[in-house]
Design an enzyme around this catalytic site. Structure first.
Site, PDB file in Angstrom:
ATOM      1  N   LYS A 237     -14.898   4.062   2.133  1.00 25.97           N
ATOM      2  CA  LYS A 237     -15.328   3.505   0.844  1.00 25.97           C
ATOM      3  C   LYS A 237     -16.842   3.714   0.645  1.00 25.97           C
ATOM      4  O   LYS A 237     -17.556   4.022   1.607  1.00 25.97           O
ATOM      5  CB  LYS A 237     -14.990   2.008   0.809  1.00 25.97           C
ATOM      6  CG  LYS A 237     -13.485   1.714   0.900  1.00 25.97           C
ATOM      7  CD  LYS A 237     -13.227   0.206   0.783  1.00 25.97           C
ATOM      8  CE  LYS A 237     -11.739  -0.108   0.823  1.00 25.97           C
ATOM      9  NZ  LYS A 237     -11.468  -1.543   0.565  1.00 25.97           N
TER      10      LYS A 237
ATOM     11  N   TYR B  89      -4.556   0.516  -6.503  1.00 27.45           N
ATOM     12  CA  TYR B  89      -4.618  -0.933  -6.343  1.00 27.45           C
ATOM     13  C   TYR B  89      -3.753  -1.628  -7.398  1.00 27.45           C
ATOM     14  O   TYR B  89      -4.135  -2.694  -7.913  1.00 27.45           O
ATOM     15  CB  TYR B  89      -6.067  -1.412  -6.418  1.00 27.45           C
ATOM     16  CG  TYR B  89      -6.879  -1.104  -5.172  1.00 27.45           C
ATOM     17  CD1 TYR B  89      -6.327  -1.247  -3.895  1.00 27.45           C
ATOM     18  CD2 TYR B  89      -8.203  -0.676  -5.251  1.00 27.45           C
ATOM     19  CE1 TYR B  89      -7.065  -0.972  -2.748  1.00 27.45           C
ATOM     20  CE2 TYR B  89      -8.943  -0.402  -4.103  1.00 27.45           C
ATOM     21  CZ  TYR B  89      -8.370  -0.552  -2.862  1.00 27.45           C
ATOM     22  OH  TYR B  89      -9.102  -0.295  -1.717  1.00 27.45           O
TER      23      TYR B  89
ATOM     24  N   ASN C 149     -15.585  -3.621   2.525  1.00 23.49           N
ATOM     25  CA  ASN C 149     -15.011  -3.636   3.877  1.00 23.49           C
ATOM     26  C   ASN C 149     -14.766  -2.248   4.470  1.00 23.49           C
ATOM     27  O   ASN C 149     -13.861  -2.058   5.271  1.00 23.49           O
ATOM     28  CB  ASN C 149     -13.754  -4.517   3.910  1.00 23.49           C
ATOM     29  CG  ASN C 149     -12.691  -4.035   2.955  1.00 23.49           C
ATOM     30  OD1 ASN C 149     -12.863  -3.007   2.301  1.00 23.49           O
ATOM     31  ND2 ASN C 149     -11.576  -4.743   2.889  1.00 23.49           N
TER      32      ASN C 149
ATOM     33  N   HIS D 125     -10.283   1.903   3.597  1.00 21.32           N
ATOM     34  CA  HIS D 125      -8.913   1.611   3.184  1.00 21.32           C
ATOM     35  C   HIS D 125      -7.998   2.315   4.167  1.00 21.32           C
ATOM     36  O   HIS D 125      -8.285   3.439   4.580  1.00 21.32           O
ATOM     37  CB  HIS D 125      -8.625   2.143   1.774  1.00 21.32           C
ATOM     38  CG  HIS D 125      -7.149   2.193   1.481  1.00 21.32           C
ATOM     39  ND1 HIS D 125      -6.443   1.085   1.090  1.00 21.32           N
ATOM     40  CD2 HIS D 125      -6.243   3.201   1.594  1.00 21.32           C
ATOM     41  CE1 HIS D 125      -5.158   1.415   0.962  1.00 21.32           C
ATOM     42  NE2 HIS D 125      -5.015   2.693   1.253  1.00 21.32           N
TER      43      HIS D 125
ATOM     44  N   GLU E 110       0.423   7.546  -1.071  1.00 27.43           N
ATOM     45  CA  GLU E 110      -1.043   7.612  -1.172  1.00 27.43           C
ATOM     46  C   GLU E 110      -1.576   8.993  -0.816  1.00 27.43           C
ATOM     47  O   GLU E 110      -2.528   9.474  -1.425  1.00 27.43           O
ATOM     48  CB  GLU E 110      -1.677   6.534  -0.280  1.00 27.43           C
ATOM     49  CG  GLU E 110      -1.381   5.129  -0.791  1.00 27.43           C
ATOM     50  CD  GLU E 110      -2.050   4.024   0.002  1.00 27.43           C
ATOM     51  OE1 GLU E 110      -2.102   2.893  -0.508  1.00 27.43           O
ATOM     52  OE2 GLU E 110      -2.518   4.274   1.138  1.00 27.43           O
TER      53      GLU E 110
HETATM   54  P1  ADP Z   1      -6.352  -4.210   2.447  1.00 28.28           P
HETATM   55  O1  ADP Z   1      -7.422  -3.227   1.994  1.00 28.28           O
HETATM   56  O2  ADP Z   1      -6.766  -4.915   3.716  1.00 28.28           O
HETATM   57  O3  ADP Z   1      -4.984  -3.585   2.540  1.00 28.28           O
HETATM   58  P2  ADP Z   1      -5.650  -5.527  -0.110  1.00 28.28           P
HETATM   59  O4  ADP Z   1      -4.665  -4.456  -0.418  1.00 28.28           O
HETATM   60  O5  ADP Z   1      -5.230  -6.949  -0.254  1.00 28.28           O
HETATM   61  O6  ADP Z   1      -6.273  -5.396   1.366  1.00 28.28           O
HETATM   62  O7  ADP Z   1      -6.922  -5.349  -1.067  1.00 28.28           O
HETATM   63  C1  ADP Z   1      -7.444  -4.080  -1.360  1.00 28.28           C
HETATM   64  C2  ADP Z   1      -8.954  -4.139  -1.397  1.00 28.28           C
HETATM   65  O8  ADP Z   1      -9.366  -4.951  -2.479  1.00 28.28           O
HETATM   66  C3  ADP Z   1      -9.585  -4.769  -0.154  1.00 28.28           C
HETATM   67  O9  ADP Z   1      -9.737  -3.847   0.912  1.00 28.28           O
HETATM   68  C4  ADP Z   1     -10.897  -5.254  -0.708  1.00 28.28           C
HETATM   69  O10 ADP Z   1     -11.851  -4.193  -0.774  1.00 28.28           O
HETATM   70  C5  ADP Z   1     -10.537  -5.676  -2.109  1.00 28.28           C
HETATM   71  N1  ADP Z   1     -10.236  -7.117  -2.194  1.00 28.28           N
HETATM   72  C6  ADP Z   1      -9.095  -7.752  -1.789  1.00 28.28           C
HETATM   73  N2  ADP Z   1      -9.173  -9.079  -2.028  1.00 28.28           N
HETATM   74  C7  ADP Z   1     -10.404  -9.297  -2.607  1.00 28.28           C
HETATM   75  C8  ADP Z   1     -11.101 -10.446  -3.092  1.00 28.28           C
HETATM   76  N3  ADP Z   1     -10.545 -11.661  -3.036  1.00 28.28           N
HETATM   77  N4  ADP Z   1     -12.342 -10.270  -3.598  1.00 28.28           N
HETATM   78  C9  ADP Z   1     -12.903  -9.045  -3.671  1.00 28.28           C
HETATM   79  N5  ADP Z   1     -12.298  -7.914  -3.255  1.00 28.28           N
HETATM   80  C10 ADP Z   1     -11.069  -8.027  -2.712  1.00 28.28           C
END
Ligand code: ADP
Length: 153
Positions: A9, A49, A112, A115, A126
């Site tokens: 990212k 997403y 974070n 992905h 994907e």
């Molecule tokens: P993951 O990436 O761990 O599979 P998710 O699919 O739930 O998690 O979410 C996708 C991405 O959206 C996350 O990696 C993060 O960057 C962002 N995200 C998820 N929840 C939040 C939140 N509450 N606030 C801000 N960004 C979020």
């Protein structure tokens, strides 16, 4: 063998830790079979997403993912989808275990670093979203005998 999709990212690109993250996958014994830098479009992000489109923070995630180009990677290995999810750590960097990518590099839920696809089915969709067939390279991996026992592959 499975293939999974990883996105480095903007939080990885801007902080200059792309190489460190890529090294982790290489050192683990995961084969990189596709990699390129791209800019994510609104359309790509709404698909990618789609489970978050209705959330209040979706606009923020989109801005964050478009803050700079990203690097998309196709990674291959036995059970690689699950293994890469574990290496990545849980979504919130503050709660992610030390030793994981998010645990070692992130203080945020949103910023974070990576992905990683969450299931083999999702990975297939994907990978098709971000790579064309001729961008995935099924080359011989000469270290295979030193990475796996015969009955594991
Ligand atoms: P993951 O990436 O761990 O599979 P998710 O699919 O739930 O998690 O979410 C996708 C991405 O959206 C996350 O990696 C993060 O960057 C962002 N995200 C998820 N929840 C939040 C939140 N509450 N606030 C801000 N960004 C979020």
């Amino acid at each position: 063998m499975e293939i999974t999709l990883v996105i480095l990212k903007p939080s990885a690109v801007q902080r200059g830790i792309m190489g460190e993250i890529i090294s982790r996958f290489e050192r683990k014994g995961i084969q990189i079979i596709g990699m390129k830098m791209i800019e994510l479009t609104d359309e790509m992000l709404s698909e990618h997403y789609s489970h978050l489109v209705g959330k209040s923070f979706f606009g923020r995630i989109k801005d964050s993912m478009q803050a700079s180009p990203v690097v998309v990677m196709a990674l291959k290995g036995v059970d690689v989808v699950n293994t890469v999810r574990k290496l990545s750590g849980v979504t919130n960097g503050r709660g992610a275990d030390p030793g994981t990518i998010r645990g070692d590099y992130s203080m945020s839920i949103q910023e974070n670093i990576v992905h990683a696809s969450d299931s083999p089915e999702t990975a297939e969709i994907e990978l098709r979203r971000f790579f064309s067939e001729n961008e995935i390279f099924n080359y011989s991996h000469y270290l295979i005998p030193y990475l796996y026992a015969n009955d594991e592959i």
